[in-house]
Design a protein around this motif. Sequence first.
Motif, PDB file in Angstrom:
ATOM      1  N   GLY A 862      -2.269   4.443   9.133  1.00  0.00           N
ATOM      2  CA  GLY A 862      -3.516   4.171   8.040  1.00  0.00           C
ATOM      3  C   GLY A 862      -2.646   3.767   6.730  1.00  0.00           C
ATOM      4  N   PHE A 863      -3.617   3.570   5.848  1.00  0.00           N
ATOM      5  CA  PHE A 863      -3.216   3.196   4.690  1.00  0.00           C
ATOM      6  C   PHE A 863      -2.418   4.240   3.924  1.00  0.00           C
ATOM      7  CE2 PHE A 863      -3.988   3.168   0.115  1.00  0.00           C
ATOM      8  CZ  PHE A 863      -3.649   1.829  -0.521  1.00  0.00           C
ATOM      9  N   TYR A 864      -2.857   5.656   4.102  1.00  0.00           N
ATOM     10  CA  TYR A 864      -2.013   6.848   3.558  1.00  0.00           C
ATOM     11  C   TYR A 864      -0.620   7.500   4.175  1.00  0.00           C
ATOM     12  CZ  TYR A 864      -5.793   6.696   0.240  1.00  0.00           C
ATOM     13  OH  TYR A 864      -6.807   6.502  -0.774  1.00  0.00           O
ATOM     14  N   LYS A 865      -0.387   6.332   5.258  1.00  0.00           N
ATOM     15  CA  LYS A 865       0.805   6.556   6.036  1.00  0.00           C
ATOM     16  C   LYS A 865       1.894   7.182   5.349  1.00  0.00           C
ATOM     17  CE  LYS A 865       3.038   3.291   8.069  1.00  0.00           C
ATOM     18  NZ  LYS A 865       3.340   2.411   9.166  1.00  0.00           N
ATOM     19  N   SER A 866       2.564   8.388   5.540  1.00  0.00           N
ATOM     20  CA  SER A 866       3.640   8.770   4.836  1.00  0.00           C
ATOM     21  C   SER A 866       4.134  10.000   5.418  1.00  0.00           C
ATOM     22  CB  SER A 866       3.028   9.329   3.461  1.00  0.00           C
ATOM     23  OG  SER A 866       1.841  10.129   3.500  1.00  0.00           O
ATOM     24  N   ASP A 888       6.118   8.305   0.499  1.00  0.00           N
ATOM     25  CA  ASP A 888       4.709   8.362   0.152  1.00  0.00           C
ATOM     26  C   ASP A 888       4.112   7.047   0.591  1.00  0.00           C
ATOM     27  OD1 ASP A 888       4.774   6.535  -2.348  1.00  0.00           O
ATOM     28  OD2 ASP A 888       6.162   8.129  -2.820  1.00  0.00           O
ATOM     29  N   TYR A 889       2.611   7.174   0.625  1.00  0.00           N
ATOM     30  CA  TYR A 889       2.118   5.882   0.953  1.00  0.00           C
ATOM     31  C   TYR A 889       2.048   4.598  -0.026  1.00  0.00           C
ATOM     32  CZ  TYR A 889      -1.762   6.171  -2.621  1.00  0.00           C
ATOM     33  OH  TYR A 889      -2.184   6.348  -3.875  1.00  0.00           O
ATOM     34  N   THR A 890       2.636   4.927  -1.433  1.00  0.00           N
ATOM     35  CA  THR A 890       2.848   3.676  -2.050  1.00  0.00           C
ATOM     36  C   THR A 890       4.084   2.839  -1.762  1.00  0.00           C
ATOM     37  OG1 THR A 890       4.232   5.232  -3.531  1.00  0.00           O
ATOM     38  CG2 THR A 890       1.901   4.900  -4.046  1.00  0.00           C
TER      39      THR A 890
END
Length: 896
Positions: A862-866, A888-890
């Motif tokens: 997902g978008f926040y994969k981390s 982190d997701y950034t």
Amino acid sequence: MASAKHGYHSVTVRDTIIKLDSIRDRRLLKLDKKDKSNRNKNNPAPKAGQLTTKQDTTPSAGGLKSIVKSVAEDSTFVDNEHKITHLYGKARVTYEDFELDADYIRVNEKTHLIFARGSIDPKSKRYIGRPLSKSKEEKPIASDSLIFDYKTKKVKIWNPASEQDGNFISGGQAKRLNEDEVAYRNVIFSTCNLPYPDTHFGIVITKGIGQKKRIISGPAYLEIAGVPLPIGLPFGFFPKPDSRTSGVILPSFGEDQKLGFFLRNIGYYMAINDNIDVTTMATIYSRGSYEINTNARYLKRYKYGGSLTLAYGSHNYGLPGDPAAKDFNITWTHSQDPNANPGTTFSASVNAGTSTFYSNSVNQSNFNLQSLTQNSLRSSINYGKTWANSPFNLNISLGHSQDLAQKTVNLELPTLSFNMATLSPFKNPESINPKWYEKITVGYSLQATNRLNNIPESELFKSTTLSKRLQNGMQHTIPVAFNTTLAKFFQFNTGVNYTERWYLQSTRIRYDRGTTAGQVTQVRDTIPGFNRAYDYMINAGFSTKLYGVLQFKKGGNLKAIRHISTPSIGFSYRPDFGDPSYGFYRTAVSSATVPYPYYATRYSIFDGLPYGGPSSGKQAGINFSLDNTIEAKVKAKSTDTSGVDRKIPILQGLTFSTFYNFAADSLKLQPIAFNGHTSIFNQKVNLSFNGSLDPYVTVVRDSITSAQIFRYKRQINRYTWQDGKFPTLTNFSVSMSSSLNSSSFSPKKTQLPPGTSLQTMSPDQAQRLALMNGDPSAYIDFNVPWNLSLNYSFAYFNGYTNKGVTSNTLMISGDVSLTQKWKIQYNTTYDLKAMKLSDATSFAIYRDLHCWDLSINWLPFGFYKSYNVTLKVKSTILQDLKLSKRSDYTNNPGFN
């Protein structure tokens, strides 16, 4: 607590700090052969059943200020020739403020030396009864052996073990030079409470001087699990505080794919006094971004407490040279002890800032998924006042709500509420059988507010925002009611509700020709000036209860089913406040010029104001509601000695309600609403549902506009049952939830020990609970093998022109303890409609490493994969001593 045996006597040392198997230290623990032979020759061990002797030896003071007091439980031998006293078995010696307990103590009056050691248990071969010493108000120190000069008060200790505020010192030797300084040699300074040689992690101080609040060391090196590492210091300074001390917070190093190399969370902790401390931390990135966070905590015992956090960030996730995104956030929590000022309350919960703060400053939010995915921020500051022996109370609040997606802000500056509890003005306090008029009650409520609605973030601090967009209003509500019982079975109620609103502005709507031919624009203006609006409603109603019981007499477990029905019928009347005579509604008409068409709309001059205005349309009708509960009576279980029948709820509530308006010209019956709730599977699953039924026939037709076909609906003033059909289900939703764990299927009644509840916890436990609340992942309950929480939701909508399932999801969360040291937590949502897992799926793995914690947090897709891996010290003093590896997701390719 360590226990030992000496002869036939059980010895217990309650305050022993360490439990150390010292067989490997046999060289330090050899018994004095002379002492042993003297003891066996002159004072043999007592036989079974023989009373032990106790003797208080008082040597000659010899110019000393005080005398040495000694006592032993097993036996005492006095060598008068050499002025030496030997004490065996639970021996104790005190001199002024010095106290010493050990299995064996030797007092030499000539040399003023006291020697103490433990002994080896002949059965377990373990070293037990080791000395425990204490001076003044210092914490006790355990050791393998020691020598104390009670004249100079110097002490030499072998293998000491002491603790102070999370710091542990063990191993090696310690020698007290004076009342303020101690010399150390080869000791381990650690946060691990396991003493040498079992200390997991520590710094070996080869030579050092310990003072009251610090240890100044010479050469020192790091040791983990008994293995020395090639990391050393020629000299060092280690805090040993007995109170909070200011100091530098060490940073962590790493690299961010978009922001560059970073120096993360470097800062300074400032202990201003016992009531206030401030922590300031900063993160610096090599590509110009930075973050600053300041947190102040305050506590006045038995009065109030709270914390204030100010955070600011400047980030550039774009191309070099692009302007940086500036973000800030403020959080404030404040609570007051309810006993501090009876009758007055004050609390605050503030969370405000820029809408992109949490997404841009993930480090300052501790990479918390809940913070990253939230859609709104809310704040409230409340002050309350009640007057004793008075029906009046006052509440003043400041409020804030912020839509992070729309980037708009709502403010209440402030909201005031003044209420009077219902009174019976005609009641006679001495009346036994009150008259009907004594049952009349009157109440009063005043609400006032100043409000800013849907203000864009960019316009919030402009000078014109407050002057032109501030809305204010005041609302008075006076309810008058009468309740009584008729014919013993019917509850009758009637009353009048009067509401009046005061505003300093009103709304006007007009039409303005646009620049495009044929276009007409609706313009809304705010007109200053005082305006008053009022409305009232008269109501009356009856309610009763109906019982139905179905008995079963065939000897089964089911004995009866009972149905309780509560019907309510009421009448209400409200005039048409949309009538032009009241002046609350107006009509806006556009210019009727050729070739432009004619436009007109009817509106309320109070639309958009804080408390709105009276509703239009006359209402005179009957409202009806029917509530139902069903429960079963079942025979008691064979294991139940009381023999009392069990009551099992089948349906805890099912309510139908509607309203029929006689004053309406058509469509008089409103939709039939229903809702219900119950528990199933032995109260382990909660079930609730609600919906709406449309009683009228609705037809769907097609229309052609601009060469496109559009479908529209039209209700007909005809009931569906007139056509032999059931009312149409227009919306329906159901939800189920359950929380299960290992004790759900095998419950055991256990008595909670002291300190396990909020009412019985100690101040130290309360402080640790506060730390856990600040970092929920810091506390993991390994005593529960598994937990499982399930939440299912389903929603259906039927708009005639479009219908279908709008929501069908299953949320799963819980944890599993693989062993006493391993635990896995999980949290996910499965969309049954889309047949896929939510992007917010997360896993966490925790490993208890005694004085360390290992945590792994993983968002697999997902978008926040981390992911985030952290190894940190448990000690609160060294809580910033940790190793962390995160992605982190950034850093994801899709992040902009």
